[in-house]
Structure formats: structure tokens, C-alpha cells
Write an enzyme that holds these catalytic residues in place. Structure first.
Site, short mmCIF file in Angstrom:
data_model
loop_
_atom_site.label_atom_id
_atom_site.label_comp_id
_atom_site.label_asym_id
_atom_site.label_seq_id
_atom_site.Cartn_x
_atom_site.Cartn_y
_atom_site.Cartn_z
CG HIS A 1 -5.68 -2.21 -0.29
ND1 HIS A 1 -4.82 -1.89 -1.33
CD2 HIS A 1 -5.19 -1.56 0.81
CE1 HIS A 1 -3.87 -1.09 -0.89
NE2 HIS A 1 -4.07 -0.87 0.40
CB SER B 1 -0.97 -0.04 1.18
OG SER B 1 -1.99 0.90 1.04
CG ASP C 1 -6.68 -2.26 -4.02
OD1 ASP C 1 -7.27 -1.24 -3.62
OD2 ASP C 1 -5.46 -2.45 -3.89
#
Length: 348
Positions: free
Chosen positions: A318, A191, A286
Site C-alpha cells: 500500500h 489511500s 495491498d
């Protein structure tokens, strides 16, 4: 007579209590007046208070009884409060040097740390599976320390790590000096950590890092974005707003959503990325999926002289591997990561 004398005293206490109550209410109103919030990461109040909603738990370093991985913490720059958690597998021996993984945690630039139970547990799994040494970076968080602080901190840690190589000089951390093969250094992040990892490796391609070279970059659902919507991004306006709010508040002095640090497609030096192989994982559900795939295409278009592969995990969300580490997809990713860190990745 006595009643008349006590009446003013009663009024004094009554009005004193009333004033204190009003003041307390006013303080409470100010302290709970929200300036902005980005769920599920952070809430910021107008009085300056910052409330992190996730990633605040911590666990101490230890010897993991199951994986037999040993961990410890080290302070790298006390003036900036930059530190790291180091991981050493039970098989470590000064007679056989191991690959090194430099890991950068996610959390939208606002939350998380290497000391949280989630990241501590994940690095234990990776180190045990891949038989590598790992350094998990603790960088300063926004909004108190807006970007580029996290980029600068991670670069500082990378240079500290490289100081332990024979070429680098005076690093004193025994786990690194005695156990790491500095010809096999890898960087990874998830991320926002994936964004930071990409920027650190991009910088390594431009600046002097001694004779140490980063061999590979492994990105997990990296946080890339852009001004113009691509793929399926426009289907979820609420998440678009979240992504834009993250960048605006994490890096208020950036050049915008096409800043090369957020949208590497606009980096004129992308072809100089400082590694030779790269894997980028994306998840079907995601909102960042298409940006990860676009990053691979941009690398190829830039004529970067390395090998790149993307993995699109169907039905996944995600950073699925952190949220559901026991799932089939997460276990497959862990095995893939271990192969990558041991130069067993097949790109063709």
C-alpha cells in the site's frame, strides 16, 4: 503531650496523601482506558482523548535546496481551520502558465497533513519532476470531524482555487493567479486521499464550477471498499476488520460499506465523473488492490466518456511510493505521474 497533639496532624496528611493517590490512580485509569484503536493510525480513549500514531510531524515551508521548489502555507477558511501548502517550481514564470496539481493526502481519514515531512517531501519531488504548481489540501480529520467534513473541506478548497481563474473572479493568491493554466487542472490523492479525490471530482461533474474543468484524476491505492468481499480480500480477515473499522469510525452516519462515497460502483452518477482521463495505481500486496481494479471496470461499465487506465505494481504494498520513494517502482511511478500531468499519457 506534644506527640498526642501531632498524631491527628499526621493522620490528616496521611489520609490526604492517600486520597490524592487514589484520585490520581483513578484519573490515570480513565485516561488510559481505550475506547478503540485502529493501528497504525489512531487510538481513542473513553475520556475523549485522541492519540494519532502517525503523520503528526511537521516541517515548515521552504525553498528546497535540491529541487529548487518553493513552498508556502495559506489559510483558506480560518473558522474551520482549513488551509493548504502551495508549491512553486523554480521555472515558474508569469510568461508561461503551468499545470496545476490539487493533492489530497491519505491517512485513513484520521491522520496526516500536507505539513508532514513525508507529504512535503513527496510534493517537492512531483513538482520538480513534472514542472507544475501544486496545492496540497489540509482538511479536517476524523473522528473529531467525521466524514463528510473532509469531502466538504476539499470541495471548498477546490472552489477557492477556481476563484483565481479569469472566469472565477476574485482570488488573491498570486502564485495561482500568475502561474497557473486553469485549462490544465489535475486532482490526485493516495489511500483515503484517493477516496476524497474521487468524491471531489465526482461532485465537480454534477455541480457548477465556473468554466474551469478538471482535466485528469490520478489515484494511488485509493481507499474504496464494499459489503461483499471480492478478489483476495477474504484471505486477510484482520485487514478486513481494519478496513471496516476505519469506515465505521470515520463516517458513523454513512449508509454502510456500499455507500457510494466508499464504493463508487454504487454511484448512480458515476458516468458523470468530472474529468476526461484517469489513472488508478494499485499494489499487488495491498488489500485495497481489487477495489481499485473494480473501480476501473465500474467506470467503463458506466459508459463514462473518458479514458481510464490501471497500473498494477507487482510485489508492492500500500502506497509504496510514499514509504519507499527511492525504489525502482516509486521512481517509475513518479515519471508516469509527471507524464500524466503534462498530457503525455498514452491510454492505448
Amino acid at each position: 503531650m506534644s506527640d498526642n497533639k501531632s498524631f491527628p496532624l499526621f493522620l490528616f496528611f496521611f489520609f490526604s496523601f492517600y486520597i490524592l493517590a487514589v484520585a490520581a490512580q483513578s484519573f490515570a485509569a480513565n485516561s488510559t482506558d481505550i475506547s478503540y484503536e485502529i493501528v497504525p493510525f489512531i487510538r481513542v480513549y473513553k475520556n475523549g482523548t485522541v492519540e494519532r500514531l502517525i503523520g503528526t510531524d511537521t516541517v515548515p515551508p521552504s525553498l528546497n535546496p535540491k529541487s529548487k521548489v518553493l513552498s508556502k502555507d495559506t489559510i483558506i477558511d480560518p473558522s474551520l481551520n482549513i488551509s493548504a501548502r502551495l508549491f512553486l517550481p523554480c521555472s515558474a514564470s508569469t510568461a508561461r502558465k503551468l499545470p496545476l496539481l490539487v493533492y489530497i493526502h491519505g491517512g485513513a481519514f484520521f491522520s496526516g497533513s500536507p505539513f508532514s515531512s513525508g507529504y512535503h517531501g513527496y510534493l517537492n519531488l512531483v513538482v520538480a519532476e513534472a514542472n507544475v504548481v501544486a496545492v496540497s489540501i489540509n482538511y479536517r480529520l476524523a473522528p473529531e470531524h467525521p466524514l463528510p467534513a473532509a469531502y466538504e473541506d476539499s470541495w471548498l478548497v477546490l472552489k477557492w482555487i477556481f476563484s483565481h481563474s479569469k472566469q472565477g473572479g476574485g482570488g488573491r493568491e498570486a502564485w495561482l493567479r500568475n502561474n497557473v493554466d486553469f485549462d490544465r487542472v489535475y486532482v490526485s490523492g493516495d489511500s483515503a486521499g484517493g477516496n476524497i479525490a474521487q468524491n471531489v471530482v465526482a461532485r465537480a461533474g454534477l455541480e457548477e464550477t465556473g468554466r474551469v474543468r478538471i482535466r485528469g484524476l490520478f489515484l494511488n491505492c485509493p481507499h474504496f471498499w464494499g459489503k461483499v468481499r471480492i478478489g483476495n480480500e477474504s484471505r486477510d480477515p484482520k485487514m478486513v476488520a481494519v478496513e471496516e473499522s476505519i469506515w465505521i469510525h470515520a463516517y458513523p452516519n454513512s449508509t454502510g460499506f456500499d455507500d457510494p462515497q466508499l464504493n463508487p460502483e454504487y454511484d448512480p452518477n458515476l458516468s458523470k465523473l468530472g474529468c476526461k482521463k484517469l489513472v488508478v495505481y494499485v499494489a499487488e500486496n495491498d488489500i485495497l488492490r481489487d477495489r481499485g481494479l473494480q473501480y476501473k471496470k465500474a467506470l467503463e461499465k458506466s459508459k463514462w466518456k473518458g479514458e481510464v487506465k490501471s497500473v498494477d505494481v507487482k510485489g508492492a504494498n500500500h502506497v509504496f511510493n510514499l514509504n519507499f520513494p527511492e525504489s525502482k517502482e516509486s521512481k517509475e511511478m513518479l515519471k508516469h505521474f509527471a507524464l500524466f500531468l503534462n498530457d503525455k499519457e498514452k491510454f492505448n
